[in-house]
Scaffold this active site. Sequence first.
Site, PDB file in Angstrom:
ATOM      1  N   GLY A   1       3.140  16.133 -29.362  1.00 19.38           N
ATOM      2  CA  GLY A   1       4.041  15.987 -28.221  1.00 19.38           C
ATOM      3  C   GLY A   1       3.754  14.739 -27.413  1.00 19.38           C
ATOM      4  O   GLY A   1       4.669  14.012 -26.998  1.00 19.38           O
ATOM      5  N   CYS A   2       2.487  14.469 -27.177  1.00 14.36           N
ATOM      6  CA  CYS A   2       2.108  13.294 -26.393  1.00 14.36           C
ATOM      7  C   CYS A   2       2.423  12.004 -27.133  1.00 14.36           C
ATOM      8  O   CYS A   2       2.817  11.011 -26.520  1.00 14.36           O
ATOM      9  CB  CYS A   2       0.632  13.373 -26.015  1.00 14.36           C
ATOM     10  SG  CYS A   2       0.298  14.780 -24.921  1.00 14.36           S
ATOM     11  N   THR A   3       2.266  12.017 -28.436  1.00 12.99           N
ATOM     12  CA  THR A   3       2.610  10.848 -29.238  1.00 12.99           C
ATOM     13  C   THR A   3       4.123  10.620 -29.207  1.00 12.99           C
ATOM     14  O   THR A   3       4.584   9.484 -29.025  1.00 12.99           O
ATOM     15  CB  THR A   3       2.109  11.011 -30.687  1.00 12.99           C
ATOM     16  OG1 THR A   3       0.685  11.147 -30.657  1.00 12.99           O
ATOM     17  CG2 THR A   3       2.501   9.825 -31.543  1.00 12.99           C
TER      18      THR A   3
ATOM     19  N   ALA B   1       4.974   9.154 -25.729  1.00 12.80           N
ATOM     20  CA  ALA B   1       4.538   7.761 -25.605  1.00 12.80           C
ATOM     21  C   ALA B   1       5.426   6.841 -26.448  1.00 12.80           C
ATOM     22  O   ALA B   1       5.821   5.758 -25.995  1.00 12.80           O
ATOM     23  CB  ALA B   1       3.077   7.629 -26.027  1.00 12.80           C
TER      24      ALA B   1
END
Length: 155
Positions: free
Chosen positions: A43-45, A48
Amino acid sequence: MLEPGDAAPDIALTDHRGEAVTVDPAAASHTVVYFYPRADTPGCTAEACSFRDEWDAFEDADVAVVGISDDPVEDLEPFAAEYDLPFTLLSDPDGAVASEYDSYGEKSMFGNTFDGVFRNTYVLDDEGTVVLAYEGVSPEDHAVEILDDIDALDD
């Protein structure tokens, strides 16, 4: 959750290159401050990379982007390098800044309870006032949503 009209707390942290950074909202027409739980997770990738993929539009609109997590600096540099992230990632290891932005606290995962960063985003104007706030965002296409909402502010 901070609300539009609130004064944004100051941000002074170490970036992914190990340099001390103080975020200056006056340096751009708007500043996106997004909080994310953990570098190099799916999710964070995705989140970003959505900012990276829209980077030209952010630059054209004079919008700065800063990502903040409680990851240590040594975890942020390879994340920024691997995904060619053109914006600043900041390390908030004790969650102090995230707490001031109501974006840090008790979380549960797989039956474990721990303190961590909530996936929230704030957009600040050039005077450091919150103009947009997003709680528990969906990481995919979040950057496009923010660009559209900033554009609507200017209408």
